[in-house]
Design a protein around this motif. Structure first.
Motif, PDB file in Angstrom:
ATOM      1  N   TRP A 138      96.814 119.758   2.856  1.00 37.30           N
ATOM      2  CA  TRP A 138      95.808 120.567   3.562  1.00 37.30           C
ATOM      3  C   TRP A 138      96.406 121.230   4.786  1.00 37.30           C
ATOM      4  CZ3 TRP A 138      91.330 116.401   3.787  1.00 37.30           C
ATOM      5  CH2 TRP A 138      90.833 116.213   2.485  1.00 37.30           C
ATOM      6  N   ASN A 139      95.941 122.449   5.051  1.00 34.42           N
ATOM      7  CA  ASN A 139      96.364 123.170   6.270  1.00 34.42           C
ATOM      8  C   ASN A 139      95.182 123.142   7.253  1.00 34.42           C
ATOM      9  OD1 ASN A 139      97.242 124.880   8.257  1.00 34.42           O
ATOM     10  ND2 ASN A 139      97.469 126.694   6.944  1.00 34.42           N
ATOM     11  N   THR A 140      94.957 121.971   7.857  1.00 32.30           N
ATOM     12  CA  THR A 140      93.768 121.802   8.719  1.00 32.30           C
ATOM     13  C   THR A 140      93.873 122.612  10.005  1.00 32.30           C
ATOM     14  OG1 THR A 140      94.825 119.778   9.471  1.00 32.30           O
ATOM     15  CG2 THR A 140      93.050 119.556   7.850  1.00 32.30           C
ATOM     16  N   GLU A 141      95.104 122.781  10.509  1.00 36.65           N
ATOM     17  CA  GLU A 141      95.252 123.581  11.733  1.00 36.65           C
ATOM     18  C   GLU A 141      94.906 125.055  11.457  1.00 36.65           C
ATOM     19  OE1 GLU A 141      99.236 122.867  12.942  1.00 36.65           O
ATOM     20  OE2 GLU A 141      98.836 120.823  13.666  1.00 36.65           O
ATOM     21  N   GLY A 142      95.343 125.515  10.291  1.00 34.42           N
ATOM     22  CA  GLY A 142      95.022 126.904   9.890  1.00 34.42           C
ATOM     23  C   GLY A 142      93.518 127.089   9.754  1.00 34.42           C
ATOM     24  N   LEU A 143      92.832 126.073   9.169  1.00 37.30           N
ATOM     25  CA  LEU A 143      91.374 126.151   8.992  1.00 37.30           C
ATOM     26  C   LEU A 143      90.679 126.189  10.361  1.00 37.30           C
ATOM     27  CD1 LEU A 143      88.829 126.110   7.250  1.00 37.30           C
ATOM     28  CD2 LEU A 143      89.012 123.632   7.084  1.00 37.30           C
ATOM     29  N   GLN A 144      91.168 125.331  11.299  1.00 34.62           N
ATOM     30  CA  GLN A 144      90.561 125.287  12.632  1.00 34.62           C
ATOM     31  C   GLN A 144      90.676 126.654  13.333  1.00 34.62           C
ATOM     32  OE1 GLN A 144      91.468 121.638  14.601  1.00 34.62           O
ATOM     33  NE2 GLN A 144      90.699 122.288  16.595  1.00 34.62           N
ATOM     34  N   ALA A 145      91.859 127.292  13.183  1.00 35.04           N
ATOM     35  CA  ALA A 145      92.069 128.627  13.793  1.00 35.04           C
ATOM     36  C   ALA A 145      91.167 129.668  13.125  1.00 35.04           C
ATOM     37  CB  ALA A 145      93.532 129.032  13.659  1.00 35.04           C
ATOM     38  N   ALA A 146      91.006 129.550  11.796  1.00 37.95           N
ATOM     39  CA  ALA A 146      90.177 130.514  11.055  1.00 37.95           C
ATOM     40  C   ALA A 146      88.711 130.394  11.462  1.00 37.95           C
ATOM     41  CB  ALA A 146      90.325 130.290   9.554  1.00 37.95           C
ATOM     42  N   LEU A 147      88.262 129.152  11.771  1.00 33.85           N
ATOM     43  CA  LEU A 147      86.867 128.948  12.190  1.00 33.85           C
ATOM     44  C   LEU A 147      86.624 129.542  13.581  1.00 33.85           C
ATOM     45  CD1 LEU A 147      86.264 125.298  10.900  1.00 33.85           C
ATOM     46  CD2 LEU A 147      85.401 127.410   9.912  1.00 33.85           C
ATOM     47  N   ILE A 148      87.646 129.440  14.461  1.00 32.77           N
ATOM     48  CA  ILE A 148      87.513 130.063  15.792  1.00 32.77           C
ATOM     49  C   ILE A 148      87.395 131.582  15.612  1.00 32.77           C
ATOM     50  CG2 ILE A 148      88.711 130.543  17.985  1.00 32.77           C
ATOM     51  CD1 ILE A 148      90.040 127.726  17.633  1.00 32.77           C
ATOM     52  N   GLU A 149      88.215 132.128  14.713  1.00 39.54           N
ATOM     53  CA  GLU A 149      88.246 133.581  14.469  1.00 39.54           C
ATOM     54  C   GLU A 149      86.935 134.086  13.855  1.00 39.54           C
ATOM     55  OE1 GLU A 149      89.343 137.511  13.675  1.00 39.54           O
ATOM     56  OE2 GLU A 149      90.239 136.097  15.075  1.00 39.54           O
ATOM     57  N   ASN A 150      86.418 133.357  12.827  1.00 43.66           N
ATOM     58  CA  ASN A 150      85.286 133.875  12.049  1.00 43.66           C
ATOM     59  C   ASN A 150      83.917 133.315  12.437  1.00 43.66           C
ATOM     60  OD1 ASN A 150      86.799 135.611  10.195  1.00 43.66           O
ATOM     61  ND2 ASN A 150      87.717 133.688   9.522  1.00 43.66           N
ATOM     62  N   LEU A 151      83.874 132.093  12.993  1.00 45.55           N
ATOM     63  CA  LEU A 151      82.580 131.505  13.361  1.00 45.55           C
ATOM     64  C   LEU A 151      82.418 131.348  14.876  1.00 45.55           C
ATOM     65  CD1 LEU A 151      82.067 128.630  10.731  1.00 45.55           C
ATOM     66  CD2 LEU A 151      81.265 130.971  10.615  1.00 45.55           C
ATOM     67  N   ASN A 152      83.490 131.664  15.610  1.00 44.42           N
ATOM     68  CA  ASN A 152      83.477 131.544  17.075  1.00 44.42           C
ATOM     69  C   ASN A 152      83.225 130.092  17.514  1.00 44.42           C
ATOM     70  OD1 ASN A 152      83.794 132.690  19.587  1.00 44.42           O
ATOM     71  ND2 ASN A 152      81.614 133.110  19.854  1.00 44.42           N
ATOM     72  N   GLN A 153      83.726 129.133  16.679  1.00 48.00           N
ATOM     73  CA  GLN A 153      83.526 127.719  16.995  1.00 48.00           C
ATOM     74  C   GLN A 153      84.856 126.973  16.882  1.00 48.00           C
ATOM     75  OE1 GLN A 153      79.953 127.195  14.250  1.00 48.00           O
ATOM     76  NE2 GLN A 153      79.583 125.596  15.764  1.00 48.00           N
ATOM     77  N   ASP A 154      85.135 126.162  17.916  1.00 49.21           N
ATOM     78  CA  ASP A 154      86.354 125.347  17.881  1.00 49.21           C
ATOM     79  C   ASP A 154      85.934 123.937  17.456  1.00 49.21           C
ATOM     80  OD1 ASP A 154      88.794 124.277  18.131  1.00 49.21           O
ATOM     81  OD2 ASP A 154      89.034 124.631  20.294  1.00 49.21           O
ATOM     82  N   LEU A 155      86.119 123.627  16.152  1.00 47.45           N
ATOM     83  CA  LEU A 155      85.657 122.344  15.614  1.00 47.45           C
ATOM     84  C   LEU A 155      86.851 121.418  15.368  1.00 47.45           C
ATOM     85  CD1 LEU A 155      83.058 123.740  13.045  1.00 47.45           C
ATOM     86  CD2 LEU A 155      82.581 122.820  15.298  1.00 47.45           C
ATOM     87  N   PRO A 156      86.642 120.097  15.552  1.00 53.10           N
ATOM     88  CA  PRO A 156      87.782 119.145  15.419  1.00 53.10           C
ATOM     89  C   PRO A 156      88.142 118.874  13.952  1.00 53.10           C
ATOM     90  CG  PRO A 156      85.756 117.966  15.916  1.00 53.10           C
ATOM     91  CD  PRO A 156      85.391 119.400  15.929  1.00 53.10           C
ATOM     92  N   VAL A 157      88.543 119.900  13.238  1.00 52.78           N
ATOM     93  CA  VAL A 157      88.829 119.758  11.797  1.00 52.78           C
ATOM     94  C   VAL A 157      90.006 118.812  11.572  1.00 52.78           C
ATOM     95  CG1 VAL A 157      89.444 121.005   9.688  1.00 52.78           C
ATOM     96  CG2 VAL A 157      87.935 122.081  11.359  1.00 52.78           C
ATOM     97  N   VAL A 158      91.032 118.924  12.441  1.00 47.48           N
ATOM     98  CA  VAL A 158      92.233 118.075  12.269  1.00 47.48           C
ATOM     99  C   VAL A 158      91.844 116.598  12.396  1.00 47.48           C
ATOM    100  CG1 VAL A 158      94.543 117.564  13.161  1.00 47.48           C
ATOM    101  CG2 VAL A 158      93.696 119.928  13.184  1.00 47.48           C
ATOM    102  N   ALA A 159      91.008 116.278  13.381  1.00 51.79           N
ATOM    103  CA  ALA A 159      90.563 114.880  13.594  1.00 51.79           C
ATOM    104  C   ALA A 159      89.712 114.403  12.417  1.00 51.79           C
ATOM    105  CB  ALA A 159      89.759 114.796  14.895  1.00 51.79           C
ATOM    106  N   TRP A 160      88.810 115.271  11.931  1.00 53.41           N
ATOM    107  CA  TRP A 160      87.966 114.890  10.785  1.00 53.41           C
ATOM    108  C   TRP A 160      88.831 114.562   9.572  1.00 53.41           C
ATOM    109  CZ3 TRP A 160      84.104 119.637  11.093  1.00 53.41           C
ATOM    110  CH2 TRP A 160      83.210 119.444  12.173  1.00 53.41           C
ATOM    111  N   ALA A 161      89.877 115.364   9.345  1.00 50.49           N
ATOM    112  CA  ALA A 161      90.712 115.181   8.149  1.00 50.49           C
ATOM    113  C   ALA A 161      91.492 113.866   8.215  1.00 50.49           C
ATOM    114  CB  ALA A 161      91.676 116.355   8.023  1.00 50.49           C
ATOM    115  N   ASP A 162      91.727 113.330   9.461  1.00 53.60           N
ATOM    116  CA  ASP A 162      92.481 112.081   9.608  1.00 53.60           C
ATOM    117  C   ASP A 162      91.612 110.857   9.329  1.00 53.60           C
ATOM    118  OD1 ASP A 162      94.735 113.447  10.174  1.00 53.60           O
ATOM    119  OD2 ASP A 162      94.521 113.339  12.373  1.00 53.60           O
TER     120      ASP A 162
END
Length: 899
Positions: free
Chosen positions: A696-720
């Motif tokens: 999984w590219n969780t860091e890429g997903l987190q950056a994409a969510l900031i770009e498209n949803l304007n939200q910084d969500l702890p995706v990396v932490a959730w994936a762990d």
């Protein structure tokens, strides 16, 4: 010995005869009601309408009430206009109601025929549209026939260019609305660019009656209606390329007149490449065959077309420093209409006119696809049988030939074919001389302004008094046509000659009365009418004795229909008349389509100078040539339509989506579904299904969510976390986005949030659709080359257009989600600023829409009092760089000073 087909027709009658026979019982029913309805008072006649409406609302079909409705309408026409409809007019009305084209000869009263089916179908409460070819006829017919509809308690509206919006909506809300095909098409496009339902003008597409149906659905259907906005200015490029074209020699290009195409030869391409390198328009090391050269190649091609295929005073005229196109079918000026793809700009460069910027398409529709929106369609014309196959295949319209009220007494002579154009024109002048000796009025039909003016000069030299009617004199059209039937009148006309206006023998009596009343305002109008009607009868009899109107055509058109229209100007309502076609081997049709064989035959016969060949066989071979051209033109239109159908399916989806959005009160669910789809696509991209957690590219997903949803969500932490899969993460993102958007809605207030969602959705759809149209245009221009790879261009276009449309929907979801997640409440100042910005954008768009289809612009106000364009002494003494005294706003040297 009779053939089987001929024998069958003798026994069973033709299909046309059978259709006519089927209407007889209905016409007898209508006639049987005449006395009863004549006895009704005006108020009782209006009550009839109300009771018929109730019966339709109660479930009775229109066919059930047809005899009563037609009888009511016939009586109303008798009272309002003093016109009593003949049986053949009722018959035409029945065919129109059934969704056919009624082919009725000139002078059979088609304008009145339309009132019957219009009234009957308006009883449903859904609007009926009556379509005409120009604004003059729309207004004339509406004001004339509104008297009939008013006597029936029905409302009549008329739609015209630059009409104020409230008045336009009122016109469409009427029971019967008169409009031109252009205005209807543009209003449909404009409606689908509006942001609120209340701003839309058209309410329904139920039933349209198309007058001059062949002109509208065939001739004008080759070019789509386009609403466009300005693109970047590239005047210098056009002027630079225009300077190169005159340097070309005949070895550099080939012309195909049949397909109206020009192509460069290999020598031409080499020469161009060299010149363009020298001029700095083509970078060093780049050839014309490189993909980067597409734009320059396109414009060089358009420059060549402008010089070699478009002739001044035939395809266009230059008027007040502007290139105005001429309609090849009607000979009228098409002010405001422009050729696309830079071709108009290339012609402007060629003529040294000011180059207007190119336009980008904001919305477009073809007449075929617009008129197929209607539940039911009917049409009237004097000439449609030759195109019956096309009407059936494209519009599902049958053509029925309605018999004339009185037998046709016109004599149609065989064509006379001369060797050269000079011999032909000399013979025409002689023929006109002969006719004017007896006082027989002559209408001379020509195919272009240039030819009408050349013939006019020949007649002047021969001392024959005459009138000329072409695009230059279109303002005096009604007057010239009114005089064309007078004793000894000679009228030269392009094929615009009086579509929709009758040439009456002895002159137009109503026109004479109007002129006399204007000249003597104090005199008694009734007395004037009586005197003029008396003298008119004598004039009419004198013209009949001279043989009626003589239609003399100077050339055959590509279409038999247009020839038949010209013939049909003579011999109306059983009047005497004759028609004759004078041709030469140098005529375009003869030259392009097989005159070599005929030339050999004529040489073999040893024809003398000034001699003509006249034989029915010649007529037959010409008809075959015309049928070939018509067939080819039909194939072109069919092919265009197949491509446009692909876009039309997409257009319907987009327009219906827009309408649903405007109708909806709450769009939060649609917006949420779009957001969920974006989240699903992002999770799938960065955390592919059936992949391991370490892939999984969780860091890429987190950056994409900031770009498209304007939200910084702890995706990396959730994936762990232990036991978390991609579905869990998708659900958490959805919940977090719901909370975020709910807090936004609370901040703005629910009502404001709903409005914001609606506006953002509509604006994004419009922007994406415009971009998509441009992409489809580019795809369309290159897809033809796939044929070289043995692949069907149409199938390729369908496949790629569908993929592009899927891409459009995907980017639409992303854009809407992105925009909504980033909106912030504005300060009062920002709100005012944004509102002003939106209003100016809207005004600019409206201005470009108006410019795209504006008819003739209003005449400028002269700066010098008493300014007369034809008299230079009234111009004052302006300097070359001063504003022109005509008031155009141009410098004098670029306007009247350049003449």
């Amino acid at each position: 010995m009779l053939g089987i087909g001929t024998l069958a027709k003798k026994v069973f009658g033709t299909p046309n005869d059978r259709k006519i026979k089927a209407t007889r019982p209905v016409i007898n029913q209508i006639n049987a009601l005449a006395d009863e309805y004549q006895a009704l008072s005006d108020a009782q006649l209006i009550e009839k309408t109300a009771s018929l409406k109730e019966r339709v609302a109660g479930g009775e079909s229109l066919d059930d009430i047809l005899p009563e409705a037609f009888a009511t309408c016939r009586e109303a026409a008798r009272r309002a206009l003093g016109l009593w409809a003949h049986d053949v007019q009722l018959m035409g009305g029945i065919f129109l109601h059934q969704g056919n084209i009624a082919e009725m000869k000139t002078g059979e009263g088609k304008t009145l025929v339309a009132t019957f089916p219009a009234y009957l179908n308006a009883l449903t409460g859904r609007g009926v549209h009556v379509v005409t070819v120009n604004d003059y006829l729309a207004r004339r017919d509406a004001s004339w026939m509104s008297k009939v509809f008013a006597a029936l308690g029905m409302t009549t509206g008329v739609v015209y260019p630059q009409q104020p919006e409230p008045e336009k909506r009122e016109a469409y809300a009427c029971d019967i609305t008169y409009a031109t095909n252009n205005e209807l098409g543009f209003d449909y496009l404009r409606d689908n660019m509006k942001s609120e339902l209340s701003q839309m003008a058209q309410r329904d597409h139920y039933f349209a009656i198309v007058d001059e149906v062949d002109s509208i659905l065939v001739d004008e259907a080759r070019t789509p209606l386009i609403i466009s906005g300005p693109a970047q200015d590239r005047s210098e490029l056009y002027q630079a390329l225009d300077a190169v074209i005159p340097e070309l020699t005949e070895d550099h290009y080939t012309i195909d007149e049949k397909t109206r195409n020009v192509t460069y030869t290999d020598e031409g391409n080499e020469f161009l490449e060299q010149r363009l390198h020298q001029m700095g328009l083509l970078p060093e090391g780049q050839t014309l065959y490189d993909p980067e050269s597409t734009t320059i190649v396109h414009h060089v091609n358009q420059g060549l077309r402008a010089h070699k295929l478009f002739a001044k005073d035939k395809d266009y005229i230059v008027r007040n420093g502007e290139v105005v196109l001429i309609d090849e079918f009607t000979g009228r000026m098409m002010a405001g209409r422009r050729l696309s793809d830079g071709l108009h700009q290339a012609i402007e460069a060629k003529e040294g006119c000011k180059i207007q910027p190119e336009n980008v398409t904001l919305a477009s529709v073809t007449f075929q696809n617009y008129f197929r929106l209607y539940d039911k369609l009917g049409g009237m014309t004097g000439t449609a049988l030759t195109e019956a196959e096309e009407f059936m295949e494209i519009y599902k319209l049958g053509v029925v030939e309605v018999p004339t009220n009185r037998p046709v007494a016109r004599i149609d002579e065989d064509d006379a074919v001369y060797r050269t154009a000079r011999e032909k024109y000399e013979a025409i002048v002689e023929e006109i001389k002969k006719a004017s000796v007896t006082g027989q009025p002559v209408l001379v039909g020509t195919t272009s302004i240039e030819k009408s003016e050349m013939l006019s000069m020949m007649l002047q030299q021969a001392g024959i008094k005459h009138n000329v009617l072409n695009a230059r004199q279109h303002e005096q059209e009604a007057q010239i046509v009114a005089d064309a039937g007078k004793l000894g009148a000679v009228t030269i006309a392009t094929n615009m000659a009086g579509r929709g206006t009758d040439i009456k023998l002895g002159g137009n009596v109503e026109m004479k009365i109007m002129e006399a009343i204007e000249a003597n305002p104090d005199a008694d109008p009734d007395q004037i009418r009586t005197q003029i009607e008396e003298s008119h009868k004598a004039d009419e009899e004198a013209v009949k004795a001279a043989g009626g109107l003589f239609v003399l055509a100077t050339e055959r058109h590509e279409s038999r229909r247009i020839d038949n229209q010209l013939r049909g100007r003579s011999g109306r309502q059983g009047d005497p008349g004759r028609s004759s076609f004078f041709l030469s081997l140098e005529d375009d049709l003869m030259r392009i389509f097989g005159s070599e064989r005929l030339d050999k035959v004529l040489s073999t016969l040893g024809m003398k100078e000034g001699e003509a060949i006249v034989h029915p066989w010649v007529n037959k071979s010409l008809e075959r040539a015309q049928a070939k051209v018509e067939g080819r033109n039909f194939d072109i239109r069919k092919q265009l339509l197949k491509f446009d159908d692909v876009m039309n399916d997409q257009r319907k989806v987009i327009f219906s989506q827009r309408r649903e959005i405007m109708e909806a009160q709450d769009l939060s669910e649609i917006v949420q579904d779009m957001r969920y789809q974006v989240i699903e696509d992002l999770v799938e991209e960065y955390m592919p299904p059936r992949s391991y957690a370490d892939q999984w590219n969780t860091e890429g997903l987190q950056a994409a969510l900031i770009e498209n949803l304007n939200q910084d969500l702890p995706v990396v932490a959730w994936a762990d976390e232990e036991g978390v899969d991609n579905e869990d993460i998708e659900e958490r993102i959805q919940n977090a986005s719901d909370e975020y958007m709910a807090s936004k809605a609370a901040h703005f207030g629910p009502e404001a949030m709903r409005q914001i969602e609606k506006q953002i959705l509509l604006q994004t759809i419009d922007t994406k659709w415009r971009e998509h149209l441009l992409t489809l245009e580019h795809l369309r221009s290159v897809v033809g080359f796939r044929g070289y790879a043995q692949r069907d261009p149409l199938n390729e276009y369908k496949t790629e257009a569908f993929q592009l449309f899927e891409g459009l929907l995907e980017s639409l979801r992303l854009e809407v989600t992105k925009t909504l997640s980033r909106i912030q409440p504005l300060t009062k100042e920002q709100q005012e600023q944004l509102l002003a910005q939106m209003q100016s954008q809207r005004a600019a768009l409206d201005a470009s829409v108006e410019a795209a289809e504006a008819p003739e612009s209003a005449a400028p106000t002269p700066l010098v009092q008493g300014f007369d364009e034809t008299d230079q002494t009234t111009w004052g003494n302006p300097g070359r760089n001063d504003p022109c005294p005509c008031g155009s706003g141009e410098k004098f040297k670029h306007c009247h000073g350049s003449f």
